[in-house]
Design a protein around this motif. Structure first.
Motif, PDB file in Angstrom:
ATOM      1  N   CYS A 121     -34.174  58.662  64.302  1.00  0.00           N
ATOM      2  CA  CYS A 121     -33.296  59.140  65.366  1.00  0.00           C
ATOM      3  C   CYS A 121     -32.825  60.539  65.013  1.00  0.00           C
ATOM      4  N   CYS A 124     -28.557  60.176  64.702  1.00  0.00           N
ATOM      5  CA  CYS A 124     -27.890  59.437  63.619  1.00  0.00           C
ATOM      6  C   CYS A 124     -28.811  59.214  62.411  1.00  0.00           C
ATOM      7  N   VAL A 126     -31.142  57.180  61.723  1.00  0.00           N
ATOM      8  CA  VAL A 126     -31.608  55.847  61.342  1.00  0.00           C
ATOM      9  C   VAL A 126     -33.141  55.842  61.419  1.00  0.00           C
ATOM     10  N   CYS A 146     -32.912  55.524  70.436  1.00  0.00           N
ATOM     11  CA  CYS A 146     -32.287  54.864  69.290  1.00  0.00           C
ATOM     12  C   CYS A 146     -31.411  53.709  69.776  1.00  0.00           C
ATOM     13  N   CYS A 149     -27.496  54.600  68.745  1.00  0.00           N
ATOM     14  CA  CYS A 149     -26.670  55.673  69.335  1.00  0.00           C
ATOM     15  C   CYS A 149     -27.276  56.269  70.596  1.00  0.00           C
ATOM     16  N   GLY A 151     -29.854  58.179  70.766  1.00  0.00           N
ATOM     17  CA  GLY A 151     -30.514  59.461  70.491  1.00  0.00           C
ATOM     18  C   GLY A 151     -32.024  59.386  70.652  1.00  0.00           C
TER      19      GLY A 151
HETATM   20 ZN    ZN Z   1     -29.340  57.091  66.515  1.00  0.00          ZN
END
Ligand code: ZN
Length: 246
Positions: A121, A124, A126, A146, A149, A151
């Motif tokens: 992402c 964030c 991840v 994501c 979040c 994203g």
């Molecule tokens: Zn994210």
């Protein structure tokens, strides 16, 4: 006291994976250089800005089959070299993960252009398996975001417009300076900064072997140039190295 064993650095490019059905996308004659519309899909600016570019990029990833490709005799030969007990490090321009799939320990592989097997992402950071994101595409999400979040998800590859990871590049530089033998396999040695590595190896006193179907700028400086197909050339070279006949 045991004698110091010579460190072997192997730089691999697209040529080692073509026998696994993965075409050369990134090289000077690769698909992305010849097709501006395709290059958009792997260029960070358009990818982040345009949902339609991302939708097409996901379809390209789905159809490319890089995640289902199998290692070939070239990848397996390098695993055999590592299992012989000789110290080996692989520096790869490929994002297909086939060295590790063939059995090369991940800690011995430096992925200069990242990996297509994971997505990240951009907001964030991840990380998740690409296969999972592709399952979401198959289930009807054209541009999976994501889950945490919302994203944008991008593969953990170095896209056009992005710099190589300075930590990975620094590690590659250190391995190149420390090695006694530098083998460049299936790479045109024309795309910087990776193309600087053979020069660094030569300046550090290493021997250089080039295994590539086409001529490279380093052929004259190399100790040996092998022009045969990689799937046969690399197993033969590894047999010589393991037998100490190099
Ligand atoms: Zn994210």
């Amino acid at each position: 006291m045991t004698a110091k064993r010579p460190l072997i650095a192997v730089l691999t490019g697209a040529g080692i994976s073509t026998d696994s059905g993965i075409p050369d996308y990134r090289g000077p004659a690769g698909l992305w250089q010849r097709d501006p519309a395709a290059q958009q899909l792997v260029t960070i600016g358009p990818y982040l800005a345009d949902p339609d570019v991302r939708r097409r990029a996901w379809l390209m990833r789905r159809d490319a089959g890089a995640l289902t490709a199998e290692p070939n005799a070239g990848h397996l030969a390098l695993v055999e070299l590592e299992r012989s007990g000789l110290p080996v490090r692989v520096l790869t321009q490929n994002v297909d993960g086939l060295h590790q799939r063939a059995g090369m320990p991940a800690r011995k592989v430096l992925e200069l252009h990242g990996t297509a097997r994971e997505v990240e992402c951009v907001r964030c950071h991840v990380v998740a398996p690409t296969a999972e994101a592709l399952e979401r595409v198959a289930a009807g999400e054209p541009d999976p975001a994501c889950r945490d979040c919302g994203g944008v998800l991008k593969p953990r590859t170095v896209m056009f417009g992005e710099a190589l990871d300075p930590v990975v590049l620094q590690q590659a530089d250190a391995v190149t300076k420390a090695c006694d033998l530098f083998i460049a396999v299936g790479t045109s040695l024309q795309v910087y900064p990776v193309a600087a590595l053979p020069q660094i190896a030569l300046e550090s006193g290493a021997r250089l072997v080039v295994v590539n179907g086409e001529p490279t700028p380093f052929d004259e400086a190399a100790d040996e140039v092998i022009r045969e197909p990689i799937s046969t050339a690399l197993p033969a070279l590894v047999r010589r190295l393991v037998a100490g006949r190099f």
